[in-house]
Design a protein around this motif. Structure first.
Motif, PDB file in Angstrom:
ATOM      1  N   TRP A 109       0.823  -1.218   0.000  1.00 34.67           N
ATOM      2  CA  TRP A 109       0.000   0.000   0.000  1.00 34.67           C
ATOM      3  C   TRP A 109       0.854   1.264   0.000  1.00 34.67           C
ATOM      4  O   TRP A 109       0.365   2.347   0.308  1.00 34.67           O
ATOM      5  CB  TRP A 109      -0.990  -0.037   1.170  1.00 34.67           C
ATOM      6  N   ASP A 110       2.127   1.134  -0.412  1.00 33.30           N
ATOM      7  CA  ASP A 110       3.019   2.294  -0.504  1.00 33.30           C
ATOM      8  C   ASP A 110       2.792   3.103  -1.784  1.00 33.30           C
ATOM      9  O   ASP A 110       3.354   4.181  -1.928  1.00 33.30           O
ATOM     10  CB  ASP A 110       4.490   1.859  -0.459  1.00 33.30           C
ATOM     11  N   VAL A 111       2.026   2.562  -2.719  1.00 33.10           N
ATOM     12  CA  VAL A 111       1.769   3.262  -3.982  1.00 33.10           C
ATOM     13  C   VAL A 111       0.293   3.645  -4.054  1.00 33.10           C
ATOM     14  O   VAL A 111      -0.562   2.941  -3.502  1.00 33.10           O
ATOM     15  CB  VAL A 111       2.161   2.402  -5.209  1.00 33.10           C
ATOM     16  N   PRO A 112      -0.037   4.754  -4.737  1.00 33.68           N
ATOM     17  CA  PRO A 112      -1.442   5.144  -4.908  1.00 33.68           C
ATOM     18  C   PRO A 112      -2.084   4.357  -6.056  1.00 33.68           C
ATOM     19  O   PRO A 112      -1.942   4.718  -7.224  1.00 33.68           O
ATOM     20  CB  PRO A 112      -1.369   6.641  -5.208  1.00 33.68           C
ATOM     21  N   TRP A 113      -2.754   3.252  -5.713  1.00 36.12           N
ATOM     22  CA  TRP A 113      -3.421   2.408  -6.709  1.00 36.12           C
ATOM     23  C   TRP A 113      -4.596   3.165  -7.335  1.00 36.12           C
ATOM     24  O   TRP A 113      -5.209   4.009  -6.691  1.00 36.12           O
ATOM     25  CB  TRP A 113      -3.960   1.144  -6.039  1.00 36.12           C
ATOM     26  N   LEU A 114      -4.913   2.827  -8.580  1.00 32.31           N
ATOM     27  CA  LEU A 114      -6.148   3.313  -9.194  1.00 32.31           C
ATOM     28  C   LEU A 114      -7.312   2.862  -8.326  1.00 32.31           C
ATOM     29  O   LEU A 114      -7.304   1.737  -7.813  1.00 32.31           O
ATOM     30  CB  LEU A 114      -6.321   2.738 -10.596  1.00 32.31           C
ATOM     31  N   ASP A 115      -8.311   3.724  -8.164  1.00 34.29           N
ATOM     32  CA  ASP A 115      -9.441   3.394  -7.290  1.00 34.29           C
ATOM     33  C   ASP A 115     -10.056   2.048  -7.633  1.00 34.29           C
ATOM     34  O   ASP A 115     -10.361   1.251  -6.750  1.00 34.29           O
ATOM     35  CB  ASP A 115     -10.520   4.484  -7.362  1.00 34.29           C
ATOM     36  N   GLN A 116     -10.242   1.783  -8.946  1.00 28.33           N
ATOM     37  CA  GLN A 116     -10.901   0.542  -9.332  1.00 28.33           C
ATOM     38  C   GLN A 116     -10.017  -0.686  -9.104  1.00 28.33           C
ATOM     39  O   GLN A 116     -10.512  -1.810  -9.087  1.00 28.33           O
ATOM     40  CB  GLN A 116     -11.397   0.589 -10.780  1.00 28.33           C
ATOM     41  N   ASP A 117      -8.712  -0.498  -8.918  1.00 25.47           N
ATOM     42  CA  ASP A 117      -7.819  -1.629  -8.660  1.00 25.47           C
ATOM     43  C   ASP A 117      -7.722  -1.993  -7.177  1.00 25.47           C
ATOM     44  O   ASP A 117      -7.298  -3.090  -6.850  1.00 25.47           O
ATOM     45  CB  ASP A 117      -6.406  -1.332  -9.194  1.00 25.47           C
ATOM     46  N   VAL A 118      -8.109  -1.078  -6.286  1.00 26.39           N
ATOM     47  CA  VAL A 118      -7.943  -1.325  -4.846  1.00 26.39           C
ATOM     48  C   VAL A 118      -8.624  -2.620  -4.390  1.00 26.39           C
ATOM     49  O   VAL A 118      -7.973  -3.468  -3.757  1.00 26.39           O
ATOM     50  CB  VAL A 118      -8.393  -0.100  -4.009  1.00 26.39           C
ATOM     51  N   PRO A 119      -9.922  -2.845  -4.687  1.00 23.88           N
ATOM     52  CA  PRO A 119     -10.523  -4.100  -4.234  1.00 23.88           C
ATOM     53  C   PRO A 119      -9.877  -5.323  -4.877  1.00 23.88           C
ATOM     54  O   PRO A 119      -9.762  -6.374  -4.243  1.00 23.88           O
ATOM     55  CB  PRO A 119     -12.000  -3.975  -4.619  1.00 23.88           C
ATOM     56  N   ALA A 120      -9.423  -5.196  -6.109  1.00 22.56           N
ATOM     57  CA  ALA A 120      -8.754  -6.308  -6.780  1.00 22.56           C
ATOM     58  C   ALA A 120      -7.410  -6.609  -6.122  1.00 22.56           C
ATOM     59  O   ALA A 120      -7.024  -7.775  -5.990  1.00 22.56           O
ATOM     60  CB  ALA A 120      -8.570  -5.994  -8.258  1.00 22.56           C
TER      61      ALA A 120
END
Length: 136
Positions: A109-120
């Protein structure tokens, strides 16, 4: 209307997960994702994954198994994630990305994931046995 599928690779190597930073389109630039892309007509999701990783990262990868679940993207599109193993090559950001990073479980979680990728990414971490030590 049938949902179109976008496949993403949870590329695992030596206990780390590969994340790719988007360079395009502008509204997604600077955010991180699991690499992959659209399944084209006549392709299986596994074939699309192999093709996309070759085009985007210049590697040969082997799809292993599908992470349970799928996640909505824009209307009419869903994201499916497959774990994959590196067969040959060193990943390089060739298309739509400007940086790659191998993340350990502690760095997930050190990188800002795309919102739609977070649950994946959450589901992938559980499926692949990457313990989410940051508590997210």
């Amino acid at each position: 209307m049938t949902e179109r599928i976008v496949v993403a690779a949870a590329l695992l190597h030596r206990g780390r997960l590969l994340a790719a930073r988007r360079s395009a389109p502008p509204e997604l630039a600077g955010r991180w994702e699991l690499p992959g892309g659209k399944v084209e007509a006549g392709e299986s999701p596994e074939q699309a994954l192999i093709r996309e990783l070759q085009e985007e990262l210049g590697i040969e990868a082997r799809p292993l198994d599908r992470v349970p679940g799928q996640w909505p993207l824009k209307p009419g599109w869903v994201l499916q994630v497959w774990t994959a193993g590196l067969v040959e090559g060193e990943p390089r950001p060739l298309q739509d990305h400007d940086a790659l990073r191998w993340l350990t479980a502690a760095e997930l979680w050190d990188v800002p994931w795309l919102d739609q990728d977070v649950p994946a990414v959450h589901a992938t971490a559980r499926h692949a046995g990457l313990l989410e030590s940051s508590g997210q």
